[in-house]
Design a protein around this motif. Structure first.
Motif, short mmCIF file in Angstrom:
data_model
loop_
_atom_site.label_atom_id
_atom_site.label_comp_id
_atom_site.label_asym_id
_atom_site.label_seq_id
_atom_site.Cartn_x
_atom_site.Cartn_y
_atom_site.Cartn_z
N GLN A 170 0.81 -1.14 -0.29
CA GLN A 170 -0.15 -0.17 0.12
C GLN A 170 0.58 0.83 0.21
O GLN A 170 2.12 0.95 0.05
N ILE A 171 0.07 1.83 -0.02
CA ILE A 171 1.07 3.74 0.10
C ILE A 171 1.39 4.17 1.19
O ILE A 171 2.34 4.92 1.59
N SER A 172 -0.10 4.39 1.87
CA SER A 172 0.02 5.28 3.05
C SER A 172 -0.53 4.15 4.39
O SER A 172 -1.42 4.28 3.78
N GLY A 173 0.29 4.66 5.66
CA GLY A 173 -0.28 3.27 6.82
C GLY A 173 0.60 2.40 7.49
O GLY A 173 1.58 2.32 6.48
N SER A 174 0.47 2.34 8.48
CA SER A 174 1.19 1.06 9.24
C SER A 174 -0.01 -1.00 7.93
O SER A 174 -0.58 -0.48 8.28
N ILE A 175 1.76 -1.78 9.00
CA ILE A 175 0.53 -2.97 8.25
C ILE A 175 1.54 -3.80 9.77
O ILE A 175 2.61 -3.81 10.29
N THR A 176 0.30 -4.12 10.07
CA THR A 176 1.18 -5.27 11.44
C THR A 176 0.39 -6.45 11.04
O THR A 176 -0.78 -6.59 10.92
N VAL A 177 1.18 -7.86 11.16
CA VAL A 177 0.24 -8.92 11.25
C VAL A 177 1.42 -9.96 12.33
O VAL A 177 2.48 -9.75 12.63
N SER A 178 0.81 -10.70 13.06
CA SER A 178 0.77 -11.40 14.03
C SER A 178 0.10 -13.17 13.39
O SER A 178 -1.38 -13.09 13.36
N GLY A 179 0.73 -14.33 13.66
CA GLY A 179 0.52 -15.38 13.66
C GLY A 179 -0.36 -15.95 14.97
O GLY A 179 -0.60 -14.89 16.31
N ILE A 200 6.24 -1.22 9.35
CA ILE A 200 5.36 -2.57 9.55
C ILE A 200 5.82 -3.48 10.81
O ILE A 200 6.64 -3.03 10.79
N GLN A 201 4.80 -4.13 11.26
CA GLN A 201 5.80 -4.74 13.06
C GLN A 201 5.26 -5.85 12.09
O GLN A 201 3.94 -6.87 11.73
N VAL A 202 5.67 -7.80 12.64
CA VAL A 202 5.48 -9.01 12.01
C VAL A 202 5.54 -9.34 13.37
O VAL A 202 7.04 -9.49 13.94
N ASP A 203 4.54 -10.11 13.80
CA ASP A 203 4.97 -11.14 15.19
C ASP A 203 4.73 -12.05 15.01
O ASP A 203 3.64 -12.81 14.58
N ASN A 204 5.67 -12.97 15.39
CA ASN A 204 5.14 -14.63 15.52
C ASN A 204 5.11 -15.60 14.89
O ASN A 204 3.52 -15.93 14.43
N ASN A 257 -4.04 1.51 8.08
CA ASN A 257 -3.79 0.49 8.83
C ASN A 257 -4.27 -0.18 8.65
O ASN A 257 -5.42 -0.35 9.58
N ILE A 258 -3.46 -1.49 8.45
CA ILE A 258 -3.63 -2.19 8.61
C ILE A 258 -3.34 -3.27 9.21
O ILE A 258 -2.25 -3.55 9.55
N GLU A 259 -4.20 -4.61 9.81
CA GLU A 259 -3.26 -5.54 11.28
C GLU A 259 -4.00 -6.52 10.38
O GLU A 259 -5.26 -6.67 10.47
N VAL A 260 -3.50 -7.47 10.98
CA VAL A 260 -3.75 -8.99 9.95
C VAL A 260 -3.56 -10.32 10.78
O VAL A 260 -2.25 -9.76 11.66
N LYS A 261 -4.26 -10.53 11.13
CA LYS A 261 -3.86 -12.53 12.08
C LYS A 261 -4.08 -13.52 11.15
O LYS A 261 -4.83 -13.46 10.19
N ASN A 290 10.01 -0.91 3.24
CA ASN A 290 9.65 0.13 3.46
C ASN A 290 10.26 1.28 2.98
O ASN A 290 11.03 1.01 2.41
N VAL A 291 9.44 2.53 2.53
CA VAL A 291 10.30 3.78 2.50
C VAL A 291 10.53 4.96 3.29
O VAL A 291 11.63 4.84 4.29
N ASN A 292 9.96 4.92 4.04
CA ASN A 292 9.12 6.37 5.09
C ASN A 292 8.81 5.55 6.42
O ASN A 292 7.72 5.62 7.47
N GLY A 293 9.43 4.33 7.58
CA GLY A 293 8.92 3.70 8.45
C GLY A 293 9.93 2.70 8.91
O GLY A 293 11.13 2.43 7.92
N GLU A 294 9.92 2.30 9.59
CA GLU A 294 10.33 1.06 10.73
C GLU A 294 10.38 -0.34 10.40
O GLU A 294 8.80 0.03 9.96
N ILE A 295 11.32 -0.87 10.15
CA ILE A 295 10.48 -2.48 9.96
C ILE A 295 10.43 -3.80 11.49
O ILE A 295 12.04 -3.01 11.76
N THR A 296 9.66 -3.73 12.39
CA THR A 296 10.54 -4.95 13.27
C THR A 296 9.60 -6.25 13.47
O THR A 296 8.55 -6.42 12.85
N MET A 297 10.42 -7.24 13.49
CA MET A 297 9.94 -8.59 13.78
C MET A 297 10.14 -9.23 14.83
O MET A 297 11.34 -9.84 15.59
N ASN A 298 9.28 -9.46 15.62
CA ASN A 298 9.60 -10.27 16.77
C ASN A 298 8.93 -11.65 16.40
O ASN A 298 8.04 -12.51 15.99
N ASP A 299 10.24 -12.42 17.62
CA ASP A 299 9.93 -14.05 17.54
C ASP A 299 9.55 -14.77 15.96
O ASP A 299 8.28 -15.69 16.21
#
Length: 268
Positions: A43-52, A132-136, A111-115, A145-154
């Motif tokens: 996508q163009i604008s906004g955060s993305i969060t994905v968790s298992g 962008i954040q990815v968990d588990n 802002n999109i959150e996905v399980k 990403n272009v203008n933002g952080e990338i975080t991936m946990n576990d």
């Protein structure tokens, strides 16, 4: 089997005189529940969060932000209050356990959150006003990403992560055998944690920062590289800034590159 869920008109919820963000929740069934799959979001604008999670379908939550002052309570015309509606317009399509989510509102911060099920590959990308954040999640993880952080946990499996303006922070609980990986940023730190059993050939470079690790890495000598061009009779000698070394005897190639930031390669 192909499942298509289009959320456009269905997500338009009218409201008057409130600054509250609208949030909608929907699910996408998988044609092969219990099997591995792949989620694609770009996508163009906004955060993305994905968790298992321990489930067999894709669960999506989407919310919008106040984009450039467009959704203010004081918006009026001729003394009338504007009836506001969510700018969400999202399409989700599934085929053979590959789910693609498309945000059709390019001018709105979404802002999109996905399980997703734990064992699921990801291809995620955003450009502005979001991290962008990815968990588990365990799979092939391709994050941009272009203008933002990338975080991936576990996370587990393999990963490639690149951003222009932001840090990249990844913590692996397991890694795929013989999987090459790459992590890069222009303006940001790379902070990557691997299991201490990691076997890798490391190639790392930071123009304006330093490189740190607590692995017992055997670093190769930086020898001058010679290049010749017979057509122009030129002879060039150069020394690259790349640090190359082996961890636990070597293995798949791991590339770390940033211009303005530090590189931290950690042992879990």
């Amino acid at each position: 089997m192909k499942n298509i869920i289009i959320l456009g008109i269905a997500l338009v919820v009218g409201f008057v005189g409130t600054a509250q963000k609208s949030v909608e929740l929907f699910s996408v069934p998988l044609s092969k529940p219990g099997n591995t799959g792949k989620l694609i979001i770009e996508q163009i604008s906004g955060s993305i969060t994905v968790s298992g999670y321990d489930g067999k379908e894709i669960i999506v939550k989407a919310s919008f932000g106040n984009n450039k002052g467009h959704y203010k309570d004081e918006d009026t015309r001729d003394g009338l209050k504007r009836i506001k509606s969510t700018p969400l317009k999202i399409q989700a399509e599934e085929k053979d356990n590959v789910v693609q989510i498309v945000n059709e509102r390019f001018n709105a911060v979404t802002n999109i959150e996905v399980k997703v099920p734990y064992n699921f590959s990801l291809k995620l990308g955003t450009i502005n006003e979001g991290n962008i954040q990815v968990d588990n999640v365990n799979g092939d993880l391709e994050i941009s990403n272009v203008n933002g952080e990338i975080t991936m946990n576990d996370v587990g499996g393999s990963a490639s992560a690149d951003t222009v303006n932001g840090d990249v922070k990844v913590t692996f609980k397991s890694i795929s055998n013989n999987a090459n990986m790459a992590f890069s940023s222009l303006n940001g730190d790379l902070d990557i944690t691997f299991p201490n059993s990691l076997k890798a050939n490391v190639k790392a470079k930071s123009d304006m920062g330093d490189i740190f690790t607590d692995f017992d890495m055997v670093v190769a000598d930086q020898k001058p590289q010679v290049e010749t061009d017979n057509s122009s009779n030129t002879y060039k000698v150069k020394i690259e800034q790349w640090v190359q070394g082996k961890i636990n005897g070597g293995g798949p190639e791991m590339i770390f590159k940033t211009f303005n930031g530090d590189i931290l390669i950690r042992s879990k």
